[in-house]
Design a protein around this motif. Structure first.
Motif, mmCIF file in Angstrom:
data_model
loop_
_atom_site.group_PDB
_atom_site.id
_atom_site.type_symbol
_atom_site.label_atom_id
_atom_site.label_comp_id
_atom_site.label_asym_id
_atom_site.label_seq_id
_atom_site.Cartn_x
_atom_site.Cartn_y
_atom_site.Cartn_z
ATOM 1 N N THR A 27 8.471 41.919 33.460
ATOM 2 C CA THR A 27 8.928 42.608 32.261
ATOM 3 C C THR A 27 10.446 42.679 32.212
ATOM 4 N N ALA A 28 11.038 42.937 33.396
ATOM 5 C CA ALA A 28 12.493 43.067 33.444
ATOM 6 C C ALA A 28 13.186 41.766 33.103
ATOM 7 N N GLN A 29 12.497 40.641 33.410
ATOM 8 C CA GLN A 29 13.105 39.331 33.143
ATOM 9 C C GLN A 29 12.985 38.944 31.675
ATOM 10 N N GLN A 30 12.164 39.667 30.913
ATOM 11 C CA GLN A 30 12.003 39.382 29.493
ATOM 12 C C GLN A 30 13.047 40.162 28.704
ATOM 13 N N PRO A 31 14.056 39.509 28.170
ATOM 14 C CA PRO A 31 15.070 40.238 27.390
ATOM 15 C C PRO A 31 14.415 40.949 26.212
ATOM 16 N N SER A 32 14.754 42.222 26.046
ATOM 17 C CA SER A 32 14.172 42.972 24.941
ATOM 18 C C SER A 32 14.688 42.412 23.624
ATOM 19 N N ALA A 33 13.857 42.512 22.597
ATOM 20 C CA ALA A 33 14.224 41.963 21.297
ATOM 21 C C ALA A 33 15.331 42.788 20.668
ATOM 22 N N PRO A 34 16.364 42.148 20.137
ATOM 23 C CA PRO A 34 17.393 42.898 19.390
ATOM 24 C C PRO A 34 16.766 43.503 18.142
ATOM 25 N N SER A 35 17.406 44.490 17.588
ATOM 26 C CA SER A 35 16.833 45.223 16.451
ATOM 27 C C SER A 35 16.510 44.307 15.277
ATOM 28 N N LYS A 235 24.483 29.008 24.824
ATOM 29 C CA LYS A 235 25.903 29.352 24.797
ATOM 30 C C LYS A 235 26.656 28.445 23.840
ATOM 31 N N GLU A 236 26.391 27.135 23.940
ATOM 32 C CA GLU A 236 27.101 26.169 23.098
ATOM 33 C C GLU A 236 26.727 26.311 21.628
ATOM 34 N N TRP A 237 25.467 26.666 21.353
ATOM 35 C CA TRP A 237 25.029 26.809 19.955
ATOM 36 C C TRP A 237 25.285 28.215 19.418
ATOM 37 N N ASP A 238 25.558 29.178 20.318
ATOM 38 C CA ASP A 238 25.582 30.590 19.939
ATOM 39 C C ASP A 238 24.237 30.924 19.288
ATOM 40 N N SER A 239 23.181 30.597 20.026
ATOM 41 C CA SER A 239 21.826 30.589 19.471
ATOM 42 C C SER A 239 21.378 31.918 18.896
ATOM 43 N N GLU A 240 21.681 33.012 19.587
ATOM 44 C CA GLU A 240 21.190 34.295 19.100
ATOM 45 C C GLU A 240 21.778 34.624 17.733
ATOM 46 N N ASN A 241 23.070 34.409 17.559
ATOM 47 C CA ASN A 241 23.683 34.704 16.259
ATOM 48 C C ASN A 241 23.235 33.722 15.186
ATOM 49 N N LEU A 242 22.966 32.481 15.597
ATOM 50 C CA LEU A 242 22.470 31.496 14.634
ATOM 51 C C LEU A 242 21.088 31.897 14.137
ATOM 52 N N LEU A 243 20.230 32.317 15.055
ATOM 53 C CA LEU A 243 18.886 32.743 14.665
ATOM 54 C C LEU A 243 18.934 34.039 13.856
ATOM 55 N N LYS A 244 19.839 34.924 14.214
ATOM 56 C CA LYS A 244 20.009 36.171 13.455
ATOM 57 C C LYS A 244 20.342 35.866 12.000
ATOM 58 N N LEU A 245 21.217 34.879 11.783
ATOM 59 C CA LEU A 245 21.571 34.467 10.424
ATOM 60 C C LEU A 245 20.353 33.928 9.685
ATOM 61 N N PRO A 251 13.718 35.809 5.781
ATOM 62 C CA PRO A 251 12.946 36.643 6.710
ATOM 63 C C PRO A 251 11.561 36.106 7.059
ATOM 64 N N ASP A 252 10.940 35.356 6.155
ATOM 65 C CA ASP A 252 9.570 34.881 6.388
ATOM 66 C C ASP A 252 9.505 33.488 7.014
ATOM 67 N N ILE A 253 10.643 32.888 7.296
ATOM 68 C CA ILE A 253 10.660 31.513 7.783
ATOM 69 C C ILE A 253 10.066 31.407 9.189
ATOM 70 N N ILE A 254 9.502 30.254 9.494
ATOM 71 C CA ILE A 254 8.940 29.974 10.817
ATOM 72 C C ILE A 254 9.901 29.028 11.538
ATOM 73 N N VAL A 255 10.311 29.397 12.762
ATOM 74 C CA VAL A 255 11.351 28.667 13.490
ATOM 75 C C VAL A 255 10.797 28.145 14.819
ATOM 76 N N ASN A 256 11.187 26.926 15.180
ATOM 77 C CA ASN A 256 10.663 26.320 16.408
ATOM 78 C C ASN A 256 11.372 26.841 17.653
ATOM 79 N N ASP A 257 11.190 26.152 18.782
ATOM 80 C CA ASP A 257 11.564 26.690 20.094
ATOM 81 C C ASP A 257 12.693 25.925 20.785
ATOM 82 N N ARG A 258 13.621 25.322 20.044
ATOM 83 C CA ARG A 258 14.594 24.448 20.689
ATOM 84 C C ARG A 258 16.022 24.996 20.682
ATOM 85 N N LEU A 259 16.132 26.327 20.556
ATOM 86 C CA LEU A 259 17.449 26.962 20.605
ATOM 87 C C LEU A 259 17.806 27.442 22.011
#
Length: 466
Positions: A27-35, A235-245, A251-259
């Protein structure tokens, strides 16, 4: 005896503690979801419901690489310099591009959604982006391809998805690495060539383009990022902020797993095994997850004139059935030619798929893996629809006269060929006499089949369950 009981208690306590530690560590290794990514399992299931129901989509790889017609990675494979590759940009003019025809062929084939390469690794953009000159509106064709594409597919009731390459062999800020076509081979030369390149500026470029794609063309149902690898990741893609955008804009879009956010539960919606068939339903940490295999008609994604390892229509039908039988989706690729039409080999296979789907689509749409208590008969694939209480047997090798269903007694009440709705009689009684003997176990069922295989690529038997 008391010592033995005490030992047992201590062992149990130790095992319980170890189990707790393992669970806590996991559980500790699973980063909690941002708000901004917080979502219940039920909400995610509802958001993805159309996708897990429809099961079958079209992938389209199209770009400048259609002109050399030697694989979509031709620039990389042949180490073509930007100067020499630019000729394809100057000659790109798909005069036969007819998105309405593309959409009709996709619909006729039974495909319910489409994903188009808006920008592949070469960096060329199929829309009129404000943030680059390397775009379709600066070619002889001059027009934005995406708008007419989106409108045509929506007109046929097909959901629209975009592919966007995280990699960019053209952009001046994308840092050279070993996978870059014109990359100097020697490390010191590569470092020198990277002087002035800036991935932070490239991240901004990606965010600007994603904003265009997700605001200029209405509702977008699916987004396929491609791809992360050693040296280029979150890090190179700034993936979290890209996905946040992405989540903010659609909001309803489905996104794959390559970030490169795979260790999270919120950084992806589905897994993407490419060009192979998983042995079973794809799992993460032992749990079944949504998945989609992307596959090609031949060995390449882009149009490849001289590529001849094309899959037969029967292979494609079996691939579709097997994917659904393991709880997955199939995204089947077409690579249009430089003139903008589908290669006739692709059109022939789409038509063959459509002919099969016309009668057998109930065994695909809304279907998934069959419950374990339904044992798969010999040479067959099972799919199952819980809502309609139907089990579908895809018969890969047509048997002579009978098909044994082990353990199926009292599990279904009617059987028919899906192709024409004709009844298939069955029995649970062992018969013998004359020159004929039929034997089966106490809970087995014997289907009585026509001698000749039905005139379809893969016959499907529909069982209406109790």
């Amino acid at each position: 005896m008391k010592k033995m009981q005490l030992s047992v208690v201590l062992i149990r306590m130790t095992l319980a503690f170890v189990f707790f530690c393992i669970q806590y560590t996991s559980t500790a290794q699973q980063p909690s979801a941002p708000s901004w990514a917080a979502e219940t399992a039920a909400a995610k299931e509802k958001r993805m419901q159309w996708w897990t129901h429809d099961r079958f989509g079209m992938f389209i790889h199209w770009g400048l690489y259609a002109l050399p017609a030697r694989h979509e990675w031709v620039q990389n494979r042949e180490r073509i310099t930007p100067e020499n590759y630019k000729k394809y940009f100057h000659y790109f003019n798909p005069d036969m591009f007819d998105p309405a025809q593309w959409a009709k062929e996709a619909k006729a084939a039974g495909m319910k959604y489409v994903v188009l390469t808006t920008k592949h690794h070469e960096g060329f953009c199929l829309w009129d982006s404000k943030f680059t000159d390397y775009k379709v509106t600066n070619t002889p064709y001059k027009k934005d391809l995406l708008r007419s594409f989106v409108e045509a597919f929506r007109a046929e009731g097909i959901r629209v998805g975009f592919y966007y390459s995280l990699i960019d062999w053209h952009h001046p800020d994308f840092v050279y690495d070993g996978g870059h076509p014109p990359t100097p081979i020697a490390k010191e030369d590569r470092e020198k060539a990277n002087a002035g390149r800036n991935m932070v500026r490239y991240q901004e470029y990606m965010r600007n383009q994603i904003t265009e794609l997700l605001t200029k063309y209405g509702k977008i149902d699916q987004l396929f990022f491609d791809f992360s690898y050693a040296g280029k990741g979150r890090k190179e893609w700034d993936s979290e902020n890209l996905l946040k955008l992405v989540r903010k804009l659609q909001p309803d879009i489905i996104v794959n797993d390559r970030l490169d956010l795979n260790e999270t539960t919120w950084g992806w919606d589905y897994k993407t095994p490419e060009q192979f068939m998983p042995k079973e339903w794809v799992k993460v940490n032992g749990q079944k997850v949504p998945w989609e295999t992307c596959q090609t008609f031949s060995g390449s994604w882009g149009y490849f004139r001289d590529e001849y390892s094309w899959k037969s229509p029967e292979q494609l039908v079996v691939m579709l059935a097997e994917t659904v039988s393991k709880g997955g989706n199939l995204l089947l690729n077409v690579g249009p030619t430089a003139r903008g039409n589908f290669d006739e080999r692709a059109s022939e296979r789409l038509a063959a798929l459509g002919k099969w789907m016309k009668f057998n689509s109930p065994s695909v749409y809304g279907c998934t893996e069959a419950p374990e208590y339904f044992k798969k008969p010999a040479n067959s694939i099972l799919t199952y629809n819980a809502a309609t209480k139907r089990l579908y047997i895809h018969v890969l090798e047509w048997p002579f006269k009978t098909l044994l269903l082990e353990g199926y007694k009292d599990r279904f009440k009617y059987a028919q060929l899906l192709q024409d709705g004709s009844e298939i009689r069955f029995s649970t009684i062992t018969k013998s006499g004359g020159h004929t003997t039929e034997t089966s176990g106490e809970n087995d069922v014997m289907l009585q089949l026509p001698v000749q295989k039905p005139n379809t690529l893969v016959p499907v038997i529909e069982l209406i369950l109790e």
